[in-house]
Write an enzyme that holds these catalytic residues in place. Structure first.
Site, short mmCIF file in Angstrom:
data_model
loop_
_atom_site.label_atom_id
_atom_site.label_comp_id
_atom_site.label_asym_id
_atom_site.label_seq_id
_atom_site.Cartn_x
_atom_site.Cartn_y
_atom_site.Cartn_z
N CYS A 1 21.33 38.28 1.66
CA CYS A 1 22.23 37.24 2.20
C CYS A 1 21.61 36.59 3.43
O CYS A 1 21.63 35.35 3.59
CB CYS A 1 23.59 37.82 2.58
SG CYS A 1 24.51 38.54 1.20
N CYS B 1 24.04 42.72 4.31
CA CYS B 1 23.31 42.28 3.11
C CYS B 1 22.01 41.58 3.48
O CYS B 1 22.03 40.44 3.99
CB CYS B 1 24.21 41.36 2.28
SG CYS B 1 23.37 40.54 0.90
#
Length: 297
Positions: A37, A34
């Site tokens: 993230c 991600c």
């Protein structure tokens, strides 16, 4: 549950739920693949480090390795960031993507939950020492200044300590040092009530000029009670001499005679006297009742 799920639950209980019993836990649901993230991670880590003394900790949950936990929290997308306290979710922090946004949300939460922190422990230790300094201030300003000097070395930005130290300087007629101390205060505490009390003390000290012959001025007022200017000067002299009861009596007499005399000077001086004494002080409560009776009786 499978052995792997049991292990994930135990790890979550150990790393997130148990710390949340006393701390505010930022729970970061993320995954290695991600990109957002990874971009958010440094922000979360920095804020958690900055707020560690406030009782905030960061826990990271890899959703790929903890799919059962992610399912329990109904994680639909990542990054998802929650705040947890005492085993309960208390806020969704996902929309806070910058340091300032995240800190603003944490500040709001920390005002509402009894988080155990280094700051709260320090405050508990300082509280009786500050009370001792305040008690000594009315009797021995030099000793009070010594106490507050020691305390400010322990907590440089503590508003109550800074206020006590400034008021001790004022009591010792070290007004220039008091002014410098006020000017040097960090912006985040300069407008707090404790500091306003110190500022009022300085303003009152500079406003209340000593009177060499109080008895003569008292006789003048007694002979002409309606001479409000003389009564105001008498109140200032009484304040400078430390006779707050007599000063309050004369200021209240002025307000009774002419509520807005000299653009409300008597009321302004009386309110400063209240603030300097301390708004929770029983003496202030009694004088406030007298003022209310005049204004609204």
């Amino acid at each position: 549950m499978s052995p792997q799920e049991n292990e994930a639950v135990e790890a979550f209980r150990r790393d997130v739920v148990e710390p949340s019993m006393t701390k505010l836990v930022i729970v970061d649901f993320w995954a290695e693949w991600c990109g957002p993230c990874k971009a958010l991670a440094p922000v979360l880590e920095k804020v958690a480090a900055d707020y560690a003394d406030k009782g905030v900790v960061l826990a990271k949950v890899d959703t790929d390795k903890n799919q059962f936990i992610a399912a329990q929290f109904q994680i639909k997308s990542i990054p998802t960031v929650y705040a947890m306290f005492q085993g309960q979710l208390v806020a969704d922090l996902t929309q806070a993507r910058t340091e300032s946004q995240l800190k603003a949300m944490l500040d709001q939460i920390l005002r509402q939950v009894p988080v155990e922190s280094a700051e709260s422990q320090t405050e508990a230790e300082l509280e009786p020492l500050i009370a001792m300094g305040e008690q000594v201030l009315g009797e021995d300003p030099a000793r009070a200044l010594s106490i507050f000097d020691q305390l400010i070395a322990m907590a440089p930005d503590h508003p109550a300590i800074a206020s006590g130290r400034i008021r001790a300087l004022i009591a010792l007629d070290r007004d220039d040092e008091a002014e410098a101390a006020i000017a040097a205060l960090p912006e985040e505490i300069a407008g707090l009530p404790e500091i306003e009390r110190a500022k009022s003390a300085l303003a009152l000290k500079q406003d209340a000029e000593p009177v060499e012959d109080l008895s003569g001025l008292q006789a003048e007022v007694a002979a002409n009670p309606q001479d409000l200017d003389a009564r105001y000067r008498l109140a200032g002299g009484q304040m400078a001499a430390g006779d707050r009861d007599a000063a309050a009596d004369n200021l209240l007499a002025i307000i009774t005679a002419e509520r807005d005399w000299n653009e409300g000077a008597a009321r302004d001086r009386l309110l400063k006297l209240f603030e300097v004494t301390g708004l929770e002080d029983p003496w202030v409560s009694a004088q406030r009742r007298r003022l209310s009776a005049i204004l609204f009786g």
